[in-house]
Design a protein around this motif. Structure first.
Motif, PDB file in Angstrom:
ATOM      1  N   LYS A 192     -50.746  37.168   3.496  1.00 17.96           N
ATOM      2  CA  LYS A 192     -49.414  37.011   2.924  1.00 17.96           C
ATOM      3  C   LYS A 192     -48.355  37.801   3.688  1.00 17.96           C
ATOM      4  O   LYS A 192     -47.173  37.498   3.581  1.00 17.96           O
ATOM      5  CB  LYS A 192     -49.423  37.414   1.445  1.00 17.96           C
ATOM      6  CG  LYS A 192     -49.607  38.889   1.163  1.00 17.96           C
ATOM      7  CD  LYS A 192     -49.714  39.114  -0.337  1.00 17.96           C
ATOM      8  CE  LYS A 192     -49.986  40.542  -0.702  1.00 17.96           C
ATOM      9  NZ  LYS A 192     -48.883  41.451  -0.439  1.00 17.96           N
TER      10      LYS A 192
ATOM     11  N   TYR B 178     -53.354  22.722  -4.767  1.00 21.25           N
ATOM     12  CA  TYR B 178     -53.701  23.282  -6.074  1.00 21.25           C
ATOM     13  C   TYR B 178     -53.876  22.116  -7.049  1.00 21.25           C
ATOM     14  O   TYR B 178     -52.902  21.440  -7.372  1.00 21.25           O
ATOM     15  CB  TYR B 178     -52.604  24.230  -6.564  1.00 21.25           C
ATOM     16  CG  TYR B 178     -52.266  25.285  -5.538  1.00 21.25           C
ATOM     17  CD1 TYR B 178     -53.234  26.203  -5.146  1.00 21.25           C
ATOM     18  CD2 TYR B 178     -51.022  25.353  -4.948  1.00 21.25           C
ATOM     19  CE1 TYR B 178     -52.946  27.162  -4.181  1.00 21.25           C
ATOM     20  CE2 TYR B 178     -50.724  26.301  -3.991  1.00 21.25           C
ATOM     21  CZ  TYR B 178     -51.694  27.206  -3.605  1.00 21.25           C
ATOM     22  OH  TYR B 178     -51.424  28.145  -2.651  1.00 21.25           O
TER      23      TYR B 178
ATOM     24  N   ARG C 103     -42.727  34.376  -3.883  1.00 19.63           N
ATOM     25  CA  ARG C 103     -41.829  35.297  -3.176  1.00 19.63           C
ATOM     26  C   ARG C 103     -40.494  35.464  -3.882  1.00 19.63           C
ATOM     27  O   ARG C 103     -39.556  35.990  -3.316  1.00 19.63           O
ATOM     28  CB  ARG C 103     -41.593  34.782  -1.750  1.00 19.63           C
ATOM     29  CG  ARG C 103     -42.770  35.058  -0.848  1.00 19.63           C
ATOM     30  CD  ARG C 103     -42.836  34.122   0.322  1.00 19.63           C
ATOM     31  NE  ARG C 103     -44.227  33.902   0.729  1.00 19.63           N
ATOM     32  CZ  ARG C 103     -44.856  34.665   1.621  1.00 19.63           C
ATOM     33  NH1 ARG C 103     -44.230  35.636   2.205  1.00 19.63           N
ATOM     34  NH2 ARG C 103     -46.112  34.429   1.918  1.00 19.63           N
TER      35      ARG C 103
ATOM     36  N   GLU D 265     -57.879  30.482  -0.621  1.00 16.68           N
ATOM     37  CA  GLU D 265     -57.346  30.932   0.668  1.00 16.68           C
ATOM     38  C   GLU D 265     -55.925  30.415   0.871  1.00 16.68           C
ATOM     39  O   GLU D 265     -55.075  31.119   1.421  1.00 16.68           O
ATOM     40  CB  GLU D 265     -58.256  30.462   1.800  1.00 16.68           C
ATOM     41  CG  GLU D 265     -59.592  31.177   1.781  1.00 16.68           C
ATOM     42  CD  GLU D 265     -60.538  30.708   2.880  1.00 16.68           C
ATOM     43  OE1 GLU D 265     -61.508  31.416   3.133  1.00 16.68           O
ATOM     44  OE2 GLU D 265     -60.291  29.629   3.473  1.00 16.68           O
ATOM     45  N   ALA D 266     -55.708  29.175   0.419  1.00 17.29           N
ATOM     46  CA  ALA D 266     -54.353  28.632   0.531  1.00 17.29           C
ATOM     47  C   ALA D 266     -53.376  29.517  -0.225  1.00 17.29           C
ATOM     48  O   ALA D 266     -52.260  29.769   0.242  1.00 17.29           O
ATOM     49  CB  ALA D 266     -54.327  27.212  -0.014  1.00 17.29           C
ATOM     50  N   ALA D 267     -53.815  30.003  -1.385  1.00 16.93           N
ATOM     51  CA  ALA D 267     -52.948  30.885  -2.166  1.00 16.93           C
ATOM     52  C   ALA D 267     -52.700  32.187  -1.408  1.00 16.93           C
ATOM     53  O   ALA D 267     -51.583  32.707  -1.398  1.00 16.93           O
ATOM     54  CB  ALA D 267     -53.570  31.159  -3.518  1.00 16.93           C
ATOM     55  N   ASP D 268     -53.754  32.701  -0.771  1.00 13.21           N
ATOM     56  CA  ASP D 268     -53.580  33.922   0.032  1.00 13.21           C
ATOM     57  C   ASP D 268     -52.515  33.711   1.088  1.00 13.21           C
ATOM     58  O   ASP D 268     -51.625  34.526   1.283  1.00 13.21           O
ATOM     59  CB  ASP D 268     -54.901  34.276   0.731  1.00 13.21           C
ATOM     60  CG  ASP D 268     -55.873  34.945  -0.212  1.00 13.21           C
ATOM     61  OD1 ASP D 268     -55.415  35.453  -1.255  1.00 13.21           O
ATOM     62  OD2 ASP D 268     -57.079  34.949   0.087  1.00 13.21           O
ATOM     63  N   VAL D 269     -52.645  32.580   1.795  1.00 13.98           N
ATOM     64  CA  VAL D 269     -51.705  32.305   2.873  1.00 13.98           C
ATOM     65  C   VAL D 269     -50.299  32.080   2.308  1.00 13.98           C
ATOM     66  O   VAL D 269     -49.308  32.480   2.900  1.00 13.98           O
ATOM     67  CB  VAL D 269     -52.174  31.083   3.684  1.00 13.98           C
ATOM     68  CG1 VAL D 269     -51.128  30.679   4.699  1.00 13.98           C
ATOM     69  CG2 VAL D 269     -53.496  31.382   4.362  1.00 13.98           C
ATOM     70  N   ASP D 270     -50.252  31.457   1.124  1.00 10.81           N
ATOM     71  CA  ASP D 270     -48.953  31.204   0.503  1.00 10.81           C
ATOM     72  C   ASP D 270     -48.275  32.487   0.045  1.00 10.81           C
ATOM     73  O   ASP D 270     -47.126  32.462  -0.385  1.00 10.81           O
ATOM     74  CB  ASP D 270     -49.124  30.268  -0.701  1.00 10.81           C
ATOM     75  CG  ASP D 270     -48.810  28.821  -0.325  1.00 10.81           C
ATOM     76  OD1 ASP D 270     -48.222  28.610   0.740  1.00 10.81           O
ATOM     77  OD2 ASP D 270     -49.145  27.927  -1.115  1.00 10.81           O
ATOM     78  N   GLY D 271     -49.002  33.578   0.081  1.00  5.04           N
ATOM     79  CA  GLY D 271     -48.363  34.848  -0.227  1.00  5.04           C
ATOM     80  C   GLY D 271     -48.730  35.442  -1.560  1.00  5.04           C
ATOM     81  O   GLY D 271     -48.033  36.318  -2.074  1.00  5.04           O
TER      82      GLY D 271
END
Lengths: 367, 723
Positions: free
Chosen positions: A78, A92, A108, B621-627
């Motif tokens: 992140k 998702y 964010r 992991e997508a969530a991790d990358v999404d921040g």
């Protein structure tokens, strides 16, 4: 601090091992801002691991990763200002397309109006407007792929990472989306790192093509350089379809100067190999460089046709080289050139299209 | 096919033989039921063997567990499969006579035999007209049991016993909150638990004085508070109590080497009369099918004879007066119990007696546990306990009112049926269409019908009747009206349905929340791929689930004991004040919740562990990358993805918890003052302690069923939503 040019992303001396298995070793890779780098290689070569290490989803055993002038090796994904498109899209499942796009921005704490604006922009670019309120399970594969890309671009990250994003699409769609991805890259102006095992994607998309072999970079450079001047037989065989023809031959010097003999066939030696001493060589001849003999491409042998594939716009002819045992060979001919099984075709090649490799090490001999 | 038929025929024939055998009463066969164990059972078997040898009669002896005795007896006798003679406590005579389970025993106990038995036993066995309803057999009551290594001589009063020095041990330990063991004090002050005309007796001066007396014993620190039978025995065995109050059964369970002395309860300085414990006279009852069978009476006479008594006196306190005057070598403690029995008060045979225990014990508990008590607060406690006795009496709904309500109920039911039919127009045609399929699952369908549907219908039908067993009268929806109007009291008053429902809902929410939270936390920890010894932790964490819930519940009850529990021991170690866990609603409720959480979290953990494997790794992991931070990732991705599988588990867990009888009944037992009772344990009390109102309890059960059915219908919508 890195010396010289500051790249968008730089991988230095990277090593990655899972327990005892070394997956990546001595990887150095610099990606200038705005560049499109493609990692290509056979399955298990470590290309996905390298991408995931850059993303921060895996941590390296040693070495470092720099983004601009920051060492991000120890930072979580992140904090790296990246976006990633997964092979499975990893949408998702419980969120609508709109929410999927907005997810990273919401985390964010981006203002609502800005989120709405950026989602609208991304959905316009990718043609998602009609799908915004659907759930991922209500979308087709191509639509999901576009949502995954949309999720990446709304974030406007410094860097885009793609992990085999087209491998779950059918061929026609793949060709179409491939073009879209490159257009998108040019439009967004980010830096892209793209993993694929498909050489067509690799060749067409890349500014810089990086071919990995068993965890190490085999060759890196502009795609055509890799195609035309492979550093090894491995690179030459990996790129190009049908595969390059590799024939065992001998470099010999006669009164007429240097020659390459393959069985009873004889090839002239290109300029750049003239310094070599007589030795056994592997001769690489790309199918599309082998043509019916002509003035530019003097005959060097005769192909006995055993089989052919007519694709409509061109025809691949499989056969054996006369006088060279049963050496199989593939050549490409125009589709108006009629062939039949049992035909004997006089074939030639332009000398400069011949590449030579060391039979033992597989390295190219023109260095 | 033929082999099939033959085997079915064989089974039917064999079944017929068995049934026939059960029903035939051979002339020379006498069936005797008892609930004895150990030495008492041995003596009884010896006597029956002797009788068989002497007369050639066959005597079939059946030992029935004490707790199931009365219900087995009534159901067996109703089907004419019960005993000819059975041994039971005299205080059940009232209900047995009401239910027609006993007949006159004049032939077995002729008037000439009156002198043979202790006068007190004769009096109990005969009614006011002098008709015998049983033959006196044995006496059961409590006395003072002293550890002679800690107490010298015989104390002349309770007060002097309590003041005696004995090396740091409690001078006296007894079940201070049991109405049965408290009764001697009440009697000494001139009171009784049940007055004339079934009036409540635990009122007025005697009750007040008895409570203050017991309170003074405990508050002086010389008698342990809130001790139960097991604790009293344990204290005595380990030399931590110099004297206890108990019966012969307790003595027989003590280790052999303990130096004991048994004596009747000494008098009290505080009271004018002596403390009289309750006396139970065990009688030989004759069942209806012994009528016109003189051999049964003869057998009963034999068992109760002086000669038999000489055999039995080795093991029990026989009711034969002469036996005690003789010179037989009788164990001194049994002789002392006999002396104590002669100074005791026979328990009332009235059925109303059973309904006095709960309110009396409640009053004793409240008074003993209150930090301070004055006349006003004590009176309030006694008034409240009297009110509860009255309110637990069956109400008689007037027939016309009931009829009106019934009409309403039938109409409602019909309306519901019509509504259901119209909401599913294809119900019957669908049933007909799948008739072929039902042929294949017929065995299961029959089992479900017999084991589930029939009891459900029987229960629902019972809820429309009131009154005790065998005397049920049709009450329409009177029970429901009573329950839903809180018996006319305040809506959230003591024992009202709504208050219990509220407690049940809070109980369910608290438990399920903790189950899910703890289960989730542990599952997340266990699912970390880098965790070492994962398998071991998982196994250990599932163990609480594998232990039977009642075992865990009893263990927790012990751990929460105020004086001797592990929890308070820990608190003391940490320098904190020990907590009287079952004296306040909040702490008793917390103890229940702790127990049930311990029992329930492994289920949720296992469900969530399974569900976690279905959460795609790349989405995380997508969530991790999404921040996303770890928390955001859990909150916005993991949790929503778990919900579809978690939702059914939550509904199931809620239903289980809503009906978690074991924990509530065994840990807090509803304490303090039934405040922690949930609907099922409340229903249990109506069925088994408060005048045996099965109909009333059944109405509770139907309401519980209705609530759960409605909730599960509503939750189904939620479940489809999250899925």
């Amino acid at each position: 601090m890195p010396s010289g040019t500051v790249h968008c992303c730089e991988v230095r001396n990277l090593e990655k091992a899972f327990d005892q298995t070394v997956v990546l070793s001595n990887v150095n890779l610099a990606m200038p801002s705005g560049s499109f780098t493609v990692l290509v290689g056979a399955s298990g070569c470590g290309k996905s691991t390298l991408l995931r290490t850059v993303a921060g989803l895996e941590s390296p055993t040693s070495g470092s990763i720099w983004m601009g002038d920051r060492d991000v090796t120890a930072l979580p994904p992140k904090d790296r200002d990246i976006a990633m498109v997964f092979q499975s899209y990893a949408l998702y499942p419980h969120l609508s397309v709109r929410e999927n796009l907005a997810f990273g921005l919401k985390l964010r704490r981006t203002p609502e109006t800005e989120i709405a604006g950026r989602v609208a922009e991304a959905s316009a670019i990718l043609g998602l407007d009609a799908l915004l309120d659907r759930l991922p399970k209500q979308l087709s594969g191509g639509q999901r792929q576009r949502v995954a890309m949309g999720r990446a671009i709304v974030r406007r990250p410094r860097m885009f990472l793609f992990d085999e994003p087209l491998s779950n699409l059918d061929a026609a769609l793949r060709a179409e989306v491939r073009v879209d991805i490159r257009k998108l890259h040019d439009r967004m102006g980010g830096t892209t790192l793209y993993v694929t095992h498909d050489q067509v994607e690799a060749m067409t998309l890349a500014d810089t093509l990086c071919l990995l072999r068993a965890g190490q970079i085999e060759q890196m450079g502009p795609p055509l350089e890799l195609f035309d001047r492979p550093v090894s037989r491995y690179v030459a065989e990996f790129l190009g379809s049908p595969k390059i023809n590799c024939l065992d031959g001998q470099l010999v010097y006669t009164n007429a100067g240097p020659h390459i003999t393959i069985g009873s066939s004889t090839l002239s030696v290109p300029e750049r190999y003239r310094a070599l001493s007589p030795q056994s060589v592997v001769v690489g001849l790309r199918p599309h460089h082998l043509t019916p003999a002509s003035a530019e491409a003097p005959q060097f042998g005769t192909l006995l046709v055993t089989f052919y594939e007519a694709l409509g716009f061109e025809t691949y002819v499989h056969g054996t080289l006369q006088g060279a045992g049963d050496k199989a060979l593939v050549i490409r001919v125009d589709s108006n050139h009629r062939v039949a099984r049992g035909d004997a075709i006089a074939i030639g090649v332009r000398p400069e299209h011949t590449v030579l490799f060391d039979p033992k090490s597989g390295r190219a001999l023109d260095t | 096919m033929k082999a099939w038929l033959v085997s079915i025929l064989l089974v039917v024939v064999a079944f017929g033989f068995v049934l026939g055998d059960c029903r035939s009463t051979a002339a020379n066969r006498i069936v005797l039921w008892h609930a004895y164990r150990g030495a008492e059972e041995q003596a009884l078997l010896e006597l029956t063997a002797r009788y068989e040898a002497q007369t050639g009669t066959t005597v079939e002896v059946l030992a029935v567990p004490f707790l199931a005795y009365a219900s087995k007896l009534s159901s067996a006798i109703e089907r004419d499969q019960g005993p000819d003679v059975f041994i039971d406590a005299h205080e059940r005579l009232g209900s047995y006579r009401d239910d027609g389970l006993v007949v006159h025993a004049d032939a077995a106990f002729p008037k000439d035999d009156n002198e043979r038995y202790d006068a007190i036993a004769t009096k109990v066995a005969r009614d006011d007209e002098g008709v015998a309803w049983g033959v006196p057999f044995a006496l059961k009551g409590v006395a003072l049991i002293l550890n002679t290594s800690l107490v010298e001589g015989a104390p002349d009063s309770i007060e002097s016993l309590v003041k005696s020095r004995n090396d740091g041990a409690y001078p006296l330990a007894y079940e201070a909150e049991s109405a049965y063991v408290h009764a001697p004090w009440l009697h000494a002050f001139g009171g009784s638990m049940l007055g004339p005309n079934d009036a409540y007796g635990f009122t007025g001066e005697p009750a007040r004085k008895s409570v203050l007396f017991a309170r003074s014993l405990v508050s002086s620190g010389l008698v342990p508070a809130s001790a139960d039978g097991a604790l009293v025995k344990q204290l005595f065995e380990s030399g931590k109590a110099a004297a206890i109050i108990g019966g012969p059964g307790l003595v027989s369970e003590l280790p052999k080497g303990l130096p004991l002395r048994v004596m009747p309860l000494p008098r009290m300085h505080a009271a004018a009369s002596a403390p009289e414990p309750f006396l139970t006279v065990e009688l030989l009852f004759l069942a209806p099918r012994s009528v016109a069978r003189p051999e049964v009476s003869a057998f009963a006479r034999f068992l109760a004879s002086d000669e038999s008594a000489r055999t039995r006196v080795r093991a029990q306190v026989v009711a034969n007066a002469a036996t005690w005057k003789g010179a037989e070598a009788i164990a001194p403690h049994l002789r002392a119990f006999h002396d104590a029995a002669l100074a005791s008060r026979p328990m009332s045979t009235r059925t109303a007696m059973r309904a006095t225990w709960e309110p009396v014990e409640q009053a004793i508990r409240s008074a003993m546990r209150a930090p301070n008590i004055d006349t006003a607060s004590l009176d309030a406690i006694l008034v409240e306990s009297a009110r509860r006795f009255e309110s637990s009496k069956p109400k008689t709904t007037s027939a016309s009112k009931a009829r009106g309500f019934t009409a309403v109920a039938v109409t409602l039911f019909a309306a519901a049926l019509v509504a259901y039919r119209s909401s599913r127009p294809r119900f019957w045609s669908g049933l007909r269409a799948s008739a072929g399929a039902y042929a294949y699952v017929m065995h299961a369908a029959i089992a479900v019908f017999v084991l589930v549907v029939l009891p459900l219908i029987a229960g629902a039908v019972t809820s429309f009747f009131s009154g005790p067993r065998n005397h049920m009268t049709y009450a329409g929806i009177g029970n429901y009206v009573d329950i839903l109007t809180a018996r006319g009291g305040p809506l959230l008053g003591y024992g009202s349905f709504y208050r219990t429902l509220l407690v049940t809902i809070v109980w369910t929410i608290a438990n399920v929340t903790l189950h899910v939270t703890i289960g989730l936390a542990l599952a997340l920890l266990l699912s970390r791929p880098l965790l070492r010894l994962r398998g071991l932790y998982r196994t250990l964490l599932i163990v609480p689930w594998a232990v039977p819930s009642y075992v865990t519940a009893l263990a927790y009850k012990g751990m929460f004991h105020q004086q001797f529990g592990a929890v308070n021991a820990l608190l003391r170690k940490c320098g904190a004040e020990p907590v009287s866990w079952f004296s306040h609603f909040s702490t008793a409720f917390a103890a229940n919740v702790a127990t049930n959480v311990w029992l329930g979290f492994p289920f949720m953990m296992v469900v969530i562990l399974g569900a976690l494997t279905n959460v795609p790794k790349d989405v995380l992991e997508a969530a991790d990358v999404d921040g996303a931070t770890s928390w955001q990732r859990f909150r916005h991705v993991t949790l929503p993805l778990l919900l579809p599988q978690l939702a059914p588990a939550i509904v199931l867990g809620a239903v289980w918890t809503f009906n978690m009888f074991n924990v509530v009944f065994l840990v807090s037992g509803g304490e303090p003052d039934n405040q922690t009772d949930i609907l099922v344990s409340e229903a249990y009390r109506w069925a088994f302690t408060r005048h045996a109102q099965y109909g009333y309890a059944a109405a509770y059960a139907v309401l519980i069923f209705g609530i759960l059915w409605l909730t599960s219908r509503l939750s189904r919508r939620w479940q489809t939503e999250v899925a």
